[in-house]
Design an enzyme around this catalytic site. Structure first.
Site, PDB file in Angstrom:
ATOM      1  N   ASN A 196      -5.147   2.228  19.028  1.00  0.00           N
ATOM      2  CA  ASN A 196      -5.792   3.187  18.430  1.00  0.00           C
ATOM      3  C   ASN A 196      -7.204   2.847  17.813  1.00  0.00           C
ATOM      4  O   ASN A 196      -8.166   3.679  18.129  1.00  0.00           O
ATOM      5  CB  ASN A 196      -5.031   3.768  17.311  1.00  0.00           C
ATOM      6  CG  ASN A 196      -5.418   4.983  16.703  1.00  0.00           C
ATOM      7  OD1 ASN A 196      -6.257   4.735  15.805  1.00  0.00           O
ATOM      8  ND2 ASN A 196      -4.972   5.976  17.225  1.00  0.00           N
ATOM      9  N   LYS A 251       5.297  -0.549   2.266  1.00  0.00           N
ATOM     10  CA  LYS A 251       5.519  -0.837   3.645  1.00  0.00           C
ATOM     11  C   LYS A 251       6.809  -0.772   4.388  1.00  0.00           C
ATOM     12  O   LYS A 251       7.817  -1.042   3.378  1.00  0.00           O
ATOM     13  CB  LYS A 251       4.859  -2.210   4.088  1.00  0.00           C
ATOM     14  CG  LYS A 251       4.144  -2.606   5.385  1.00  0.00           C
ATOM     15  CD  LYS A 251       2.815  -1.402   5.378  1.00  0.00           C
ATOM     16  CE  LYS A 251       2.226  -1.720   7.083  1.00  0.00           C
ATOM     17  NZ  LYS A 251       0.899  -0.998   6.818  1.00  0.00           N
ATOM     18  N   LYS A 303      -5.676  -2.790  -0.816  1.00  0.00           N
ATOM     19  CA  LYS A 303      -6.585  -1.724  -0.270  1.00  0.00           C
ATOM     20  C   LYS A 303      -6.628  -0.513  -1.179  1.00  0.00           C
ATOM     21  O   LYS A 303      -8.082  -0.064  -1.179  1.00  0.00           O
ATOM     22  CB  LYS A 303      -5.961  -1.105   1.009  1.00  0.00           C
ATOM     23  CG  LYS A 303      -6.056  -2.120   2.286  1.00  0.00           C
ATOM     24  CD  LYS A 303      -5.423  -1.433   3.677  1.00  0.00           C
ATOM     25  CE  LYS A 303      -5.338  -2.606   4.840  1.00  0.00           C
ATOM     26  NZ  LYS A 303      -4.825  -1.808   6.000  1.00  0.00           N
ATOM     27  N   THR A 356      -9.029   4.913  10.756  1.00  0.00           N
ATOM     28  CA  THR A 356      -9.254   3.371  10.614  1.00  0.00           C
ATOM     29  C   THR A 356     -10.369   2.806  11.206  1.00  0.00           C
ATOM     30  O   THR A 356     -11.103   2.132  10.774  1.00  0.00           O
ATOM     31  CB  THR A 356      -7.706   2.652  11.005  1.00  0.00           C
ATOM     32  OG1 THR A 356      -6.665   3.140  10.487  1.00  0.00           O
ATOM     33  CG2 THR A 356      -8.005   1.247  11.186  1.00  0.00           C
ATOM     34  N   SER A 377      -5.206   9.011   4.594  1.00  0.00           N
ATOM     35  CA  SER A 377      -4.002   9.492   4.043  1.00  0.00           C
ATOM     36  C   SER A 377      -4.061  10.299   2.616  1.00  0.00           C
ATOM     37  O   SER A 377      -3.067  10.936   2.401  1.00  0.00           O
ATOM     38  CB  SER A 377      -3.027   8.070   4.103  1.00  0.00           C
ATOM     39  OG  SER A 377      -2.470   8.037   5.561  1.00  0.00           O
ATOM     40  N   LYS A 436       2.623   3.664  -1.271  1.00  0.00           N
ATOM     41  CA  LYS A 436       2.004   4.108  -0.022  1.00  0.00           C
ATOM     42  C   LYS A 436       1.656   3.100   1.098  1.00  0.00           C
ATOM     43  O   LYS A 436       1.400   2.023   0.835  1.00  0.00           O
ATOM     44  CB  LYS A 436       0.485   4.687  -0.283  1.00  0.00           C
ATOM     45  CG  LYS A 436      -0.060   5.423   1.169  1.00  0.00           C
ATOM     46  CD  LYS A 436       0.578   6.842   1.134  1.00  0.00           C
ATOM     47  CE  LYS A 436      -0.298   7.793   2.343  1.00  0.00           C
ATOM     48  NZ  LYS A 436       0.422   7.119   3.400  1.00  0.00           N
TER      49      LYS A 436
END
Length: 424
Positions: free
Chosen positions: A231, A116, A104, A200, A358, A80
């Site tokens: 963001n 990624k 993470k 986030t 997510s 992911k």
């Protein structure tokens, strides 16, 4: 014969994302008692794909872009991770960030390995239709190695829900069935999750609250400096402002703003452009370097990597540093801050809100049942508070800094999955 390593060579080593990540992983596995073969397996992604993407531009010419997809380790579950569009994307960066995603996922205890992706481009120079063609071309190029049970992309630097929607549509055309769980960060109408856009920043906010408790800082009236107003940085500024903190400094790519009495965050949010820049509207600006060294209670690097290094860590004037960006503090910078009594909350913990929500989105897609924003936020808080406690307790028990503690917590689940599968 003695070998002298030049200062510039040492600095280059300090700033190399992949090498520094591998060094901390090696140390973390050593502290946990795993033999060297675990490091040999985990230090690099299991697979990295490089693709060439031809795109017909609006003027009729064809440009060929280079893209990457790294899948670090899928022993725990599907990989992911986000896809970034940026001119400085490199294979080593994508590899390092895929490893961070594994960390993470281990820290917040969700059943993913790290992935990624990235495309070498400047999206600000592309038209809307050129961006669409590039997004669809990338999915066509990597379609054989991605999917809801293989590898699940998401937004990252300079990508957004619209780009995720194009990618989802292209994947559905290739596979010839509807597959909303292929990608996260989608628009709500296509199966996105409430709370994903702010996830986030919300996760960073939760980590700030937990760190403030440990340092005896009252958020009400606390002085906060935020480097970056994209963001994560802009939402974080809003959350901090609404919680009663004084956001005394913010910055973007063109400079920084400072007011010891607190900035008018609502006004700045209203005036910023689509790329999160606002400082060009003001004359009395300071530099990003000056911003980082402002006296404050809480400093949040939320822009780019390698901002706090051995060169300036001695001048950081905060009680708590919480990393919202990827890799803003080097390993040497971390050591210096910790020695000075500054509590550093590392990126792999503080910015894990995005991958957590997510995961929530993927779960909702798989079960076909969707949660309210309040449910998402409540679940996110539970996950992040538990993760912070695990990392903080590891730091205290093993007498190591928070970054090494986070790597130890994050890598243990992955190492165990590799061991139990019989890979090492």
């Amino acid at each position: 014969m003695s070998v002298t390593i030049s200062k510039s060579a040492q600095q280059n080593e300090e700033l190399n994302l992949l090498k520094s990540t591998q060094a901390i992983i090696k140390e973390a596995l050593g502290h946990l008692g795993y033999p060297h073969q675990f490091y040999e397996l985990i230090k690099e992604p299991l697979r990295t794909l490089t693709v060439r993407i031809p795109v017909r531009m609006d003027d009729g010419t064809v440009r060929v872009f280079t893209g990457y997809r790294a899948q670090h380790n899928d022993a725990v579950g599907p990989t992911k991770g986000g896809v970034r569009f940026h001119p400085d994307v490199t294979e080593d960066e994508v590899k390092a960030l895929s490893i961070w995603m594994s960390l993470k996922c281990g820290i917040v205890n969700i059943p993913y390995g790290g992935g990624k992706g990235g495309i070498v481009c400047d999206p600000r120079e592309l038209s809307f239709r050129e961006l669409e063609r590039l997004s669809r071309g990338y999915v066509r190029a990597i379609s054989q190695i991605v999917g809801p049970a293989k590898d699940i992309p998401a937004p990252d630097v300079f990508t957004n829900p619209q780009i995720m929607a194009w990618m989802l549509d292209e994947y559905d055309h290739i596979r010839e069935f509807d597959s909303p769980g292929f990608i996260t960060g989608k628009p709500l109408v296509l199966g996105g999750s409430h709370g994903r856009e702010t996830a986030t920043a919300k996760g960073v906010t939760i980590c700030i609250e937990e760190a403030a408790k440990r340092k005896g800082i009252d958020i009400q009236g606390a002085k906060v400096v935020i480097q970056g107003f994209g963001n994560a940085g802009s939402y974080l500024a809003k959350f901090m402002h609404d919680a009663g903190a004084k956001v005394i400094g913010i910055s973007d790519a063109y400079g920084a703003l400072y007011d010891p009495d607190g900035l008018d965050i609502d006004y700045l949010l209203d005036r910023r452009d689509s790329f999160g820049t606002v400082t060009k509207l003001f004359k009395n600006t300071i530099t990003n370097r000056e911003l980082l060294e402002l006296p404050c209670d809480i400093l949040v690097p939320a822009a780019i990597g390698n901002q706090i290094t051995s060169a300036n860590a001695h001048r950081i004037n905060a009680k708590v540093v919480v990393e919202a960006a990827n890799g803003p503090t080097t390993w040497e910078g971390t050591r210096i801050l910790t020695e000075r009594g500054i509590l550093l909350v590392p990126d792999v913990l503080a910015s894990a809100g995005g991958v957590t929500v997510s995961y929530f989105e993927w779960v909702q897609n798989n079960q076909g049942y969707y949660w309210s924003e309040e449910e998402v936020e409540s679940k996110l808080r539970d996950v992040l508070v538990r993760a912070f406690e695990n990392v903080y307790n590891m730091s205290q028990q093993r007498k190591v800094n928070m970054r090494l503690a986070a790597y130890m917590v994050g890598i243990r689940k992955l190492a165990e999955a590799n061991r139990i599968r019989g890979w090492v």
